[in-house]
Write a protein that holds these residues in place. Structure first.
Motif, PDB file in Angstrom:
ATOM      1  N   ALA A  15       0.827  -1.206   0.000  1.00  0.00           N
ATOM      2  CA  ALA A  15       0.000   0.000   0.000  1.00  0.00           C
ATOM      3  C   ALA A  15       0.859   1.252   0.000  1.00  0.00           C
ATOM      4  O   ALA A  15       0.558   2.238  -0.684  1.00  0.00           O
ATOM      5  N   SER A  16       1.954   1.216   0.734  1.00  0.00           N
ATOM      6  CA  SER A  16       2.860   2.362   0.776  1.00  0.00           C
ATOM      7  C   SER A  16       3.576   2.548  -0.561  1.00  0.00           C
ATOM      8  O   SER A  16       3.705   3.662  -1.063  1.00  0.00           O
ATOM      9  N   TYR A  24      -4.945   2.482  -7.906  1.00  0.00           N
ATOM     10  CA  TYR A  24      -5.134   2.166  -6.494  1.00  0.00           C
ATOM     11  C   TYR A  24      -5.715   3.338  -5.705  1.00  0.00           C
ATOM     12  O   TYR A  24      -6.520   3.134  -4.797  1.00  0.00           O
ATOM     13  N   ARG A  25      -5.320   4.558  -6.052  1.00  0.00           N
ATOM     14  CA  ARG A  25      -5.906   5.735  -5.380  1.00  0.00           C
ATOM     15  C   ARG A  25      -7.418   5.759  -5.577  1.00  0.00           C
ATOM     16  O   ARG A  25      -8.169   6.126  -4.668  1.00  0.00           O
ATOM     17  N   LEU A  39      -6.499  -0.032   1.446  1.00  0.00           N
ATOM     18  CA  LEU A  39      -5.706  -0.433   0.287  1.00  0.00           C
ATOM     19  C   LEU A  39      -4.880  -1.673   0.616  1.00  0.00           C
ATOM     20  O   LEU A  39      -4.766  -2.603  -0.196  1.00  0.00           O
ATOM     21  N   ALA A  40      -4.327  -1.730   1.819  1.00  0.00           N
ATOM     22  CA  ALA A  40      -3.580  -2.919   2.241  1.00  0.00           C
ATOM     23  C   ALA A  40      -4.493  -4.146   2.245  1.00  0.00           C
ATOM     24  O   ALA A  40      -4.093  -5.232   1.814  1.00  0.00           O
ATOM     25  N   ARG A  41      -5.705  -3.988   2.691  1.00  0.00           N
ATOM     26  CA  ARG A  41      -6.652  -5.110   2.686  1.00  0.00           C
ATOM     27  C   ARG A  41      -6.995  -5.533   1.254  1.00  0.00           C
ATOM     28  O   ARG A  41      -7.198  -6.714   0.981  1.00  0.00           O
ATOM     29  N   TYR A  42      -7.052  -4.548   0.340  1.00  0.00           N
ATOM     30  CA  TYR A  42      -7.236  -4.879  -1.077  1.00  0.00           C
ATOM     31  C   TYR A  42      -6.088  -5.776  -1.541  1.00  0.00           C
ATOM     32  O   TYR A  42      -6.298  -6.780  -2.233  1.00  0.00           O
ATOM     33  N   GLY A 125       5.018  -5.162  -6.467  1.00  0.00           N
ATOM     34  CA  GLY A 125       5.386  -4.038  -5.611  1.00  0.00           C
ATOM     35  C   GLY A 125       6.549  -4.382  -4.706  1.00  0.00           C
ATOM     36  O   GLY A 125       6.674  -5.518  -4.244  1.00  0.00           O
ATOM     37  N   VAL A 126       7.398  -3.404  -4.491  1.00  0.00           N
ATOM     38  CA  VAL A 126       8.550  -3.536  -3.604  1.00  0.00           C
ATOM     39  C   VAL A 126       8.533  -2.353  -2.650  1.00  0.00           C
ATOM     40  O   VAL A 126       8.310  -1.210  -3.069  1.00  0.00           O
TER      41      VAL A 126
END
Length: 195
Positions: A15-16, A24-25, A39-42, A125-126
């Protein structure tokens, strides 16, 4: 318990790292107070989908690649139905409507050269602190090698023009460029033929 404590560290890292992406926004457009957690839960839900109908490559809490590799239409439809049900509960009404609209728009704009059997890199994502250290390439390498052994084309979409050279180093090429109508943001569809 604070709500973010129930979310995995990996999902929070994603998410970060990806939170500025227009796609994502738009998912958390009506979740200002807890946008990062939602967003993290997504991402957690998307990782579950990857486990169900694809592959998930993870580097601890620092990075993740989620692939959709299954060609079993029933499994794919069941997994998507489960994901939609979960996202309907998770995202606010605006975010959920945005998700459905953007996915439909992007699916319509896929180049015709991508076969149904192609492997789809859904999420890559990283964590920001680990970017530029080769972790992304390592996360992709084994699945790309497996795709090659199966003769499978791979594809992805990216809204981040800075990621195009990274994916090009992994063997992807821009197959199409489009503008996502809901966000007005441009993106590239990148494809990679089996080697």
């Amino acid at each position: 318990m604070h709500e973010s404590e129930t979310v995995s560290s990996l999902a929070l890292s994603l998410a970060s790292a990806l939170g500025d992406d227009p796609f994502y926004r738009s998912l958390v457009a009506d979740c200002e107070d807890d946008a990062g957690v939602r967003l993290a839960r997504y991402f957690e839900q998307s990782i579950r989908e990857g486990h169900d109908i694809g592959q998930v490559r993870q580097a601890g809490d620092d990075g993740c690649a989620v692939w959709i590799t299954s060609c079993d239409l029933k499994r794919i439809l069941d997994a998507r139905e489960n994901k939609l049900a979960a996202l309907g509960r998770l995202l606010g009404p605006v975010g959920f409507a945005n998700y459905r609209s953007m996915v439909a728009n992007m699916e319509r704009r896929l180049p015709p050269l991508i076969p149904e059997s192609a492997w789809y890199l859904s999420i890559m994502g990283v964590a920001v602190a680990r970017q530029g250290q080769g972790l992304g390439g390592r996360l992709l390498a084994s699945t790309l090698a497996e795709a090659d052994s199966h003769g499978a084309m791979c594809y992805l979409e990216t809204f981040n023009p800075r990621s195009v050279p990274f994916y090009a180093r992994q063997g992807f090429a821009v197959g199409a460029e489009a503008v996502e109508p809901l966000t007005g943001a441009g993106y590239q569809v990148m494809v990679r033929a089996a080697r």
